[in-house]
Motif scaffolding. Structure first.
Motif, short mmCIF file in Angstrom:
data_model
loop_
_atom_site.label_atom_id
_atom_site.label_comp_id
_atom_site.label_asym_id
_atom_site.label_seq_id
_atom_site.Cartn_x
_atom_site.Cartn_y
_atom_site.Cartn_z
N THR A 1 2.19 -7.23 9.76
CA THR A 1 1.43 -6.76 8.85
C THR A 1 0.84 -5.66 10.30
O THR A 1 0.56 -5.79 11.76
CB THR A 1 -0.37 -7.15 9.07
OG1 THR A 1 -0.48 -8.65 7.76
CG2 THR A 1 -1.49 -6.73 8.53
N LEU B 1 -7.24 -8.11 10.38
CA LEU B 1 -7.23 -7.20 8.55
C LEU B 1 -5.80 -7.85 8.07
O LEU B 1 -4.71 -7.64 7.98
CB LEU B 1 -6.64 -5.63 9.71
CG LEU B 1 -7.75 -5.60 10.19
CD1 LEU B 1 -6.91 -4.06 11.15
CD2 LEU B 1 -8.64 -4.59 9.16
N ALA B 2 -5.55 -8.67 9.07
CA ALA B 2 -3.70 -9.42 7.56
C ALA B 2 -4.58 -9.88 6.14
O ALA B 2 -5.45 -10.32 5.67
CB ALA B 2 -3.45 -10.82 8.49
N LEU B 3 -3.66 -9.12 5.34
CA LEU B 3 -3.72 -9.56 3.77
C LEU B 3 -3.43 -10.67 3.47
O LEU B 3 -2.47 -10.95 3.85
CB LEU B 3 -3.33 -8.83 2.88
CG LEU B 3 -3.97 -7.53 3.27
CD1 LEU B 3 -3.63 -6.29 2.35
CD2 LEU B 3 -5.07 -7.40 2.90
N ALA C 1 -9.76 -6.22 1.46
CA ALA C 1 -9.23 -5.97 2.68
C ALA C 1 -11.12 -5.02 3.61
O ALA C 1 -10.82 -5.01 4.37
CB ALA C 1 -8.28 -4.55 2.66
N ARG D 1 -7.23 3.01 10.14
CA ARG D 1 -6.05 2.05 9.98
C ARG D 1 -5.91 2.04 8.70
O ARG D 1 -5.93 2.13 8.14
CB ARG D 1 -6.91 1.29 10.87
CG ARG D 1 -7.86 0.48 9.94
CD ARG D 1 -9.10 -0.88 10.62
NE ARG D 1 -9.17 -0.25 11.92
CZ ARG D 1 -10.77 0.33 12.53
NH1 ARG D 1 -11.39 0.62 11.28
NH2 ARG D 1 -10.58 0.82 13.69
N THR D 2 -4.59 1.05 9.07
CA THR D 2 -4.04 1.18 7.71
C THR D 2 -3.02 -0.76 8.01
O THR D 2 -2.94 -1.03 9.25
CB THR D 2 -2.85 2.15 7.78
OG1 THR D 2 -1.52 1.30 9.05
CG2 THR D 2 -2.86 2.84 7.78
N VAL D 3 -2.88 -1.31 6.14
CA VAL D 3 -2.74 -2.53 6.14
C VAL D 3 -1.50 -2.77 5.78
O VAL D 3 -1.70 -2.00 4.35
CB VAL D 3 -3.20 -3.23 5.60
CG1 VAL D 3 -3.02 -4.86 5.88
CG2 VAL D 3 -4.89 -3.59 6.46
N THR D 4 -0.35 -2.98 5.80
CA THR D 4 1.34 -2.52 4.97
C THR D 4 1.37 -4.33 5.24
O THR D 4 2.12 -4.78 5.16
CB THR D 4 2.10 -1.74 6.07
OG1 THR D 4 1.17 -0.69 5.85
CG2 THR D 4 3.06 -1.88 4.83
N GLN D 5 1.91 -4.52 3.57
CA GLN D 5 2.53 -5.91 3.56
C GLN D 5 3.67 -5.28 2.12
O GLN D 5 3.20 -5.61 0.95
CB GLN D 5 1.39 -6.79 2.88
CG GLN D 5 2.21 -8.40 2.49
CD GLN D 5 1.17 -9.25 2.44
OE1 GLN D 5 0.05 -9.13 2.83
NE2 GLN D 5 1.70 -10.01 2.13
N ARG E 1 3.84 3.29 4.40
CA ARG E 1 2.94 3.45 5.18
C ARG E 1 2.70 5.44 5.22
O ARG E 1 1.64 5.91 5.32
CB ARG E 1 2.51 2.72 5.89
CG ARG E 1 1.58 2.74 7.03
CD ARG E 1 1.37 2.11 8.64
NE ARG E 1 2.16 2.57 9.72
CZ ARG E 1 2.54 1.57 10.65
NH1 ARG E 1 1.07 1.09 11.12
NH2 ARG E 1 2.87 2.53 11.51
N THR F 1 -1.90 -2.80 11.46
CA THR F 1 -3.24 -2.42 11.69
C THR F 1 -3.82 -1.80 12.37
O THR F 1 -5.28 -1.35 13.24
CB THR F 1 -3.79 -3.65 12.37
OG1 THR F 1 -3.36 -3.70 13.30
CG2 THR F 1 -3.47 -4.82 11.89
#
Length: 193
Positions: free
Chosen positions: A52, A31-33, A22, A135-139, A72, A54
Motif C-alpha cells: 500500500t 491507509l491500508a485498504l 478509504a 496522498r495515494t493508496v494503491t492496491q 498510481r 500512502t
C-alpha cells in the motif's frame, strides 16, 4: 461538478464501500485498504500493508509492483493534468480507456469523451480550478487519490477522494468519487486533507 452538485448519495456497492473505507482510513491515519472484490486477491494485513502506497507520487514506492507504480502515476497525472493544468483532452486520451470507461459520478455519462466534455465545461465555469494531490493508496488494479480541490485561491476547498480501477493494459476503466467541503472549524483541530 460544484461541491453541492457532486455530493449526491450513492448506493453502497463493494467499490463505494472501498471508497468510504478509504475516506475513513485517511481520517484515522491508517491507509491500508481491505480486500473487497474478486479482482483484489485476499491477503493478510502484513501483505496489504507492504503493498500500500500512502504518499504522493513519486515517494512511497516500496512494496509496490511496477504495474501498481504505473497505475498510481497515471491516476495522479490524469487528475493533475486535467484539473490543474486544464488539459482534460490530452490526459484523458493518454490514461482513460476509450471503449470501456465506466463513470459512477451521477453528473457524468460513461465514456472517455464524456469525461473530456464534462471537465472542459467545468473548467470554463471555474477557470482558476486547481487540484493538489496529498496522498495515494494503491492496491492491485485500484488507486485511491486523496486531494484538495479549489475553484479559486480564496476557496477553502473540497476534500476529494477518487477511486480508479485500471485494466491490465494500464488504462483507467472505472471511476468513483466522494467529496466533502473543507469546514470552517474543526472540533479536533486536525486538517481534513
Amino acid at each position: 461538478m460544484t461541491t453541492a452538485s457532486r455530493s449526491i448519495a450513492r448506493p453502497r456497492t463493494a467499490l463505494s464501500t472501498l471508497a468510504a473505507t478509504a475516506v475513513g482510513a485517511v481520517a484515522a491515519g491508517a491507509l491500508a485498504l481491505p480486500t473487497v472484490t474478486a479482482a483484489a486477491p485476499a491477503a493478510d494485513a502484513a501483505t496489504l500493508a507492504s503493498r500500500t502506497a500512502t504518499s504522493p507520487v513519486p515517494a512511497g514506492n516500496k512494496g509496490l509492483t511496477q504495474h501498481e507504480k504505473a497505475n498510481r502515476r497515471a491516476a495522479v497525472r490524469l487528475l493533475v493534468g486535467a484539473f490543474t493544468e486544464h488539459d482534460p483532452d490530452t490526459y484523458a486520451r493518454r490514461y482513460i480507456d476509450a471503449n470501456t470507461y465506466i463513470q459512477h459520478n451521477p453528473l457524468f455519462d460513461n465514456g472517455r469523451d464524456a469525461f473530456i466534455a464534462g471537465v472542459t465545461a467545468y473548467l470554463e465555469q471555474f477557470p482558476d480550478y486547481t487540484l493538489r494531490v496529498r496522498r495515494t493508496v494503491t492496491q492491485g488494479n485500484y488507486v485511491v487519490v486523496h486531494a484538495l480541490a479549489k475553484v479559486n485561491a480564496s476557496d477553502r476547498g473540497t476534500v476529494e477522494i477518487d477511486v480508479f480501477r485500471f485494466n491490465k493494459a494500464g488504462k483507467i476503466v472505472e471511476h468513483w468519487d466522494a467529496l466533502q467541503p473543507v469546514a470552517e472549524t474543526s472540533v479536533n483541530g486536525n486538517p481534513q486533507v
